[in-house]
Motif scaffolding. Structure first.
Motif, short mmCIF file in Angstrom:
data_model
loop_
_atom_site.label_atom_id
_atom_site.label_comp_id
_atom_site.label_asym_id
_atom_site.label_seq_id
_atom_site.Cartn_x
_atom_site.Cartn_y
_atom_site.Cartn_z
N ASP A 58 33.19 42.79 32.01
CA ASP A 58 32.49 41.50 32.04
C ASP A 58 31.75 41.31 30.73
O ASP A 58 31.22 42.29 30.20
CB ASP A 58 31.45 41.49 33.17
CG ASP A 58 31.88 40.61 34.33
OD1 ASP A 58 32.51 39.57 34.08
OD2 ASP A 58 31.59 40.98 35.47
N ASP A 86 29.42 44.87 39.92
CA ASP A 86 30.82 44.97 40.38
C ASP A 86 31.12 46.36 40.94
O ASP A 86 31.84 46.49 41.93
CB ASP A 86 31.78 44.63 39.24
CG ASP A 86 31.96 43.12 39.06
OD1 ASP A 86 31.94 42.40 40.08
OD2 ASP A 86 32.11 42.68 37.91
N ARG A 160 37.70 43.88 48.90
CA ARG A 160 37.49 42.52 49.42
C ARG A 160 38.38 42.24 50.64
O ARG A 160 38.16 41.26 51.33
CB ARG A 160 37.83 41.50 48.32
CG ARG A 160 36.89 41.56 47.13
CD ARG A 160 37.33 40.58 46.06
NE ARG A 160 36.35 40.54 44.97
CZ ARG A 160 36.38 39.69 43.96
NH1 ARG A 160 37.36 38.80 43.88
NH2 ARG A 160 35.46 39.70 43.03
N ASP A 208 30.57 41.39 45.43
CA ASP A 208 29.27 40.92 44.95
C ASP A 208 29.36 39.43 44.66
O ASP A 208 30.45 38.86 44.52
CB ASP A 208 28.78 41.72 43.73
CG ASP A 208 29.52 41.40 42.46
OD1 ASP A 208 30.73 41.10 42.53
OD2 ASP A 208 28.90 41.43 41.38
N SER A 210 28.76 36.44 42.32
CA SER A 210 28.47 36.03 40.94
C SER A 210 28.66 34.54 40.73
O SER A 210 27.99 33.94 39.91
CB SER A 210 29.32 36.82 39.95
OG SER A 210 30.68 36.79 40.32
N ASP A 211 29.57 33.94 41.47
CA ASP A 211 29.88 32.52 41.25
C ASP A 211 29.35 31.60 42.35
O ASP A 211 29.68 30.41 42.36
CB ASP A 211 31.40 32.35 41.12
CG ASP A 211 31.95 33.06 39.90
OD1 ASP A 211 31.17 33.34 38.97
OD2 ASP A 211 33.15 33.34 39.86
N1 LIG Z 1 42.03 37.78 32.03
C1 LIG Z 1 42.32 38.56 33.06
N2 LIG Z 1 43.36 39.39 33.00
C2 LIG Z 1 43.65 40.19 34.03
N3 LIG Z 1 42.95 40.22 35.19
C3 LIG Z 1 41.91 39.41 35.32
C4 LIG Z 1 41.52 38.53 34.27
N4 LIG Z 1 40.43 37.84 34.69
C5 LIG Z 1 40.15 38.28 35.92
N5 LIG Z 1 41.04 39.23 36.33
C6 LIG Z 1 41.04 39.94 37.61
O1 LIG Z 1 40.96 39.00 38.68
C7 LIG Z 1 40.15 39.49 39.76
C8 LIG Z 1 39.03 38.51 40.08
O2 LIG Z 1 38.27 38.36 38.89
P1 LIG Z 1 36.87 37.65 38.86
O3 LIG Z 1 36.49 37.58 37.41
O4 LIG Z 1 36.90 36.41 39.66
O5 LIG Z 1 35.98 38.75 39.59
P2 LIG Z 1 34.46 38.63 39.90
O6 LIG Z 1 33.98 40.00 40.21
O7 LIG Z 1 34.22 37.57 40.91
O8 LIG Z 1 33.92 38.08 38.53
P3 LIG Z 1 32.66 38.45 37.68
O9 LIG Z 1 32.39 39.91 37.87
O10 LIG Z 1 33.16 38.12 36.27
O11 LIG Z 1 31.61 37.55 38.11
C9 LIG Z 1 39.66 40.85 39.32
O12 LIG Z 1 40.49 41.83 39.87
C10 LIG Z 1 39.84 40.84 37.82
O13 LIG Z 1 40.06 42.13 37.28
#
Ligand SMILES: Nc1ncnc2c1ncn2[C@@H]1O[C@H](COP(=O)(O)OP(=O)(O)OP(=O)(O)O)[C@@H](O)[C@H]1O
Ligand SMILES: Cc1ncc(C[n+]2csc(CCOP(=O)(O)O)c2C)c(N)n1
Ligand SMILES: [Mg+2]
Length: 309
Positions: A58, A86, A160, A208, A210-211
């Motif tokens: 992140d 995370d 999840r 967790d 975050s959004d």
């Molecule tokens: N650019 C990317 N390339 C590959 N996998 C990705 C990419 N962006 C997100 N992912 C994957 O998609 C899934 C969901 O990602 P997301 O970022 O929504 O997770 P999150 O924990 O909600 O976000 P964050 O921790 O950034 O708030 C995760 O398994 C993440 O590793």
């Protein structure tokens, strides 16, 4: 503090990449082991792990995740805390981190030193060695991306997936008002709570926040199901209304499903005993699509935080 310097002498551009890396090693101090186990070689060498490993990444990017009102020490700490959140969400603990900087040459040395000192203090607190990183120049950018490695704290890694229709939905802490209150950089990642929850058989799935709960809860929802969240039960930060609690994001709390068959009173008592100071709230349950009670929130009316929109 603004991350850009008005004086060329005080900028990272006046220092250059090599001297900056030497300075970063000083700023990190004991949180960075000696090469080849830390900064200084092409890769960092890690000891073999006992069990399955966890990995997450992140960033913090100016002005997306912080602005001039956030002290640079807090930006560094936020970067690590976001990733720790995370890990907490799966019941893990950290083992090592690497950090990639993307910087404009006009970024202030003072700003960056404070950023690293804040990161180092947080890394000491959570015992996370910072074992390497990278620096790249990009005009107009002030960003840092941290990749965090970890491992399970017990026999189970919570994911999840696994919630079923009828399961109760719980959240830790309070929601909303993260930006206004400064919670988005000062929060405590729920590592102890996450590890404890991963050992409880009645907990079926976790993530967790975050959004914003309104968006994130979809990832926990079982097939053919919908989250029936009861608006009166949602724990809100003082000053946050229902919409803020559902959509503003950066709560860095845990949301999880507890099996419908479980003894909820027993589970809640065990929680209060383990974490007397962390609020735990049952906010609803998963029901079949089409069976949403009239009192429940219609999540189609609420949208969480989404990049690129
Ligand atoms: N650019 C990317 N390339 C590959 N996998 C990705 C990419 N962006 C997100 N992912 C994957 O998609 C899934 C969901 O990602 P997301 O970022 O929504 O997770 P999150 O924990 O909600 O976000 P964050 O921790 O950034 O708030 C995760 O398994 C993440 O590793
Ligand atoms: C200056 C400033 N403006 C807005 C926000 C709010 N914000 C930024 S990213 C995000 C969602 C999580 O990000 P990600 O999906 O990258 O994990 C939220 C709610 C902030 N913290 N600072
Ligand atoms: Mg997450």
């Amino acid at each position: 503090m603004n991350p850009f310097s008005k004086s060329r002498r005080e900028s990272v551009g006046a220092l250059g990449e090599e001297k900056l890396i030497a300075a970063i090693r000083r700023w990190l101090g004991r949180t960075s082991p000696r090469a080849p186990f830390g900064i200084g070689d092409d890769c960092a060498v890690l000891a073999p792990s006992r069990g399955p490993q966890l990995i997450t990444v992140d960033p913090v990017i100016y002005p997306r995740h912080f602005n001039d009102h956030v002290p640079p020490r807090a930006v560094g700490a936020k970067l690590l805390r976001r990733n720790l959140s995370d890990l907490a969400a799966m019941g893990g603990r950290p083992t090592a981190a690497v950090l990639a900087l993307t910087l404009d040459a006009r970024v202030s040395r003072r700003w960056l030193e404070a950023f690293y000192r804040g990161l180092a203090a947080c890394a000491r607190l959570y015992r996370v060695p910072i074992v390497g990183g990278d620096i790249a120049q990009a005009d107009g950018m002030v960003g840092a991306s941290l990749t965090l490695l970890g491992e399970a704290t017990g026999p189970r890694t919570l994911t999840r997936t696994g919630a079923r229709l009828g399961d109760a939905i719980y959240v830790t802490g309070v929601l909303g008002g993260s930006l206004r209150s400064g919670h988005h950089y000062s929060f405590t990642p729920r590592l102890k709570e996450g590890a404890w929850l991963a050992r409880r058989p009645e907990v079926r799935a976790m993530m967790d926040l975050s959004d914003g709960l309104a968006k994130d809860i979809h990832a926990l929802t079982p097939p053919r199901g919908v989250a029936a969240l009861e608006p009166a039960t949602l724990p809100r930060r003082s000053g946050a209304n229902l919409r803020a609690a559902l959509t503003e994001g950066e709560d860095y709390e845990l949301v999880f499903a507890v099996a419908a068959q479980a003894d909820a009173a027993h589970f809640e008592r065990a929680w209060r005993h383990a974490f007397p100071r962390t609020r735990l709230t049952r906010v609803g349950r998963f029901v079949r699509v089409g069976a949403l009670p009239a009192t429940a929130i219609d999540l189609a009316d609420y949208h969480g935080y989404e990049h690129l929109r």
